[in-house]
Scaffold this motif. Structure first.
Motif: not given
Length: 289
Positions: A4-8, A14-15, A20-22, A138-144
């Motif tokens: 959750x901290x990395x998502x924030x 980058x949002x 985009x806001x995750x 890495x996964x958040x970048x892949x999703x974006x």
């Protein structure tokens, strides 16, 4: 929770650029106590699981409680996302733990479950908080990248099997010349064992990354063993000639799957590309860890 901290952190950095806001959702923090139905159904309803865009599953040493015909609630959610064609990333803790604290039956169930997914993608492991942060990023970048793929100029016809990734945010084009770096990356396919987490079979890939401000064109590379007595690693489906990328835009990556050779512990990778300066070359020593 680190995920959750990395998502924030991703939202802050980058949002705005990705528009985009995750929003992270987790049953423990976002569901409310309620009776009157199966627990999994209540969680699905409260969190509106089917409206979520992707799933990150983090396992330690147990799989969980069976539900809805699946071996656990997490396995059920993973399959639900896969059935809808959505992104699923699975991470497994490889931290050292005391065998006295492990439920052996749960550990074996987890290993069996992860093994069943070996042919359906790559499961990565992590050994520290820092390692976990990197995997989540890495996964958040892949999703974006997946969500913005329709607005990205498609690459030229590939000569080898590879995947291209954006690294948010892509650097603005400038007069900075292209600069192609190279690194090794690896994932782990877990195998059943007797005690604690097992490294299993490692899957290696070579990643090219243009960190400059202009296009790198006709990018190619060669791999040579660092010592004459060692054999070179090979690139999967490289075909005839050198593996190449027609154009690598600023901030873009290209990934090539590798086949290891014996006990080679040192390789030299020479990367070649063309930019406004002409033909360029960079040689890097790579050490599989």
């Amino acid at each position: 929770m680190i995920v959750q901290q990395r998502i924030h952190r991703w939202n802050v950095r980058y949002g705005a650029r990705f528009k985009t806001v995750i929003v992270p959702l987790h049953w423990y923090t976002d569901a409310a106590a309620r009776l009157g139905g199966p627990p999994q159904a209540i969680v699905n309803s409260q969190l509106q699981v089917d409206q979520c865009d992707f799933c990150i599953a983090v396992f330690a040493n147990k799989l969980g409680t069976p539900t809805h015909g699946e071996p656990s609630g997490t396995a059920y959610e993973i399959q639900r996302f896969l059935d809808q064609g959505k992104y699923v990333g699975i991470l497994r803790s490889a931290r050292e733990v005391s065998t006295e604290t492990i439920d052996v039956l749960q550990l074996e169930l987890l290993r069996k479950y992860l093994k069943e997914h070996e042919n359906n993608g790559i499961t990565f492991s992590y050994r520290s908080d820092a390692d976990l942060m990197t995997r989540v990023d890495d996964m958040l970048n892949e999703v974006a990248d997946d969500r913005s793929a329709q607005s990205v100029e498609p690459p030229s016809e590939p000569v080898v099997e590879r995947t291209a990734e954006d690294v948010p945010p892509p650097p603005a084009r400038s007069d900075t010349p292209a600069e192609v770096g190279v690194r090794l990356d690896s994932g782990t396919a877990f195998q059943p064992g007797t005690h604690g987490p097992s490294n299993g079979n490692r899957r290696w890939s070579l990643v090219l990354h243009n960190t400059g401000g202009t296009d790198a064109c006709d990018v190619s590379f060669t791999l040579e063993p660092g010592r004459p007595s060692e054999a070179p690693w090979t690139v999967v489906s490289a075909g005839q000639g050198k593996p190449t990328v027609a154009r690598l835009a600023p901030g873009r990556k290209a990934r090539f799957q590798l086949v290891p050779a014996g006990d080679t512990r040192l390789m030299r990778c020479s990367v070649h590309w063309s930019d406004e300066r002409g033909r360029q070359q960079r040689t890097t020593e790579l050490r599989p860890a």
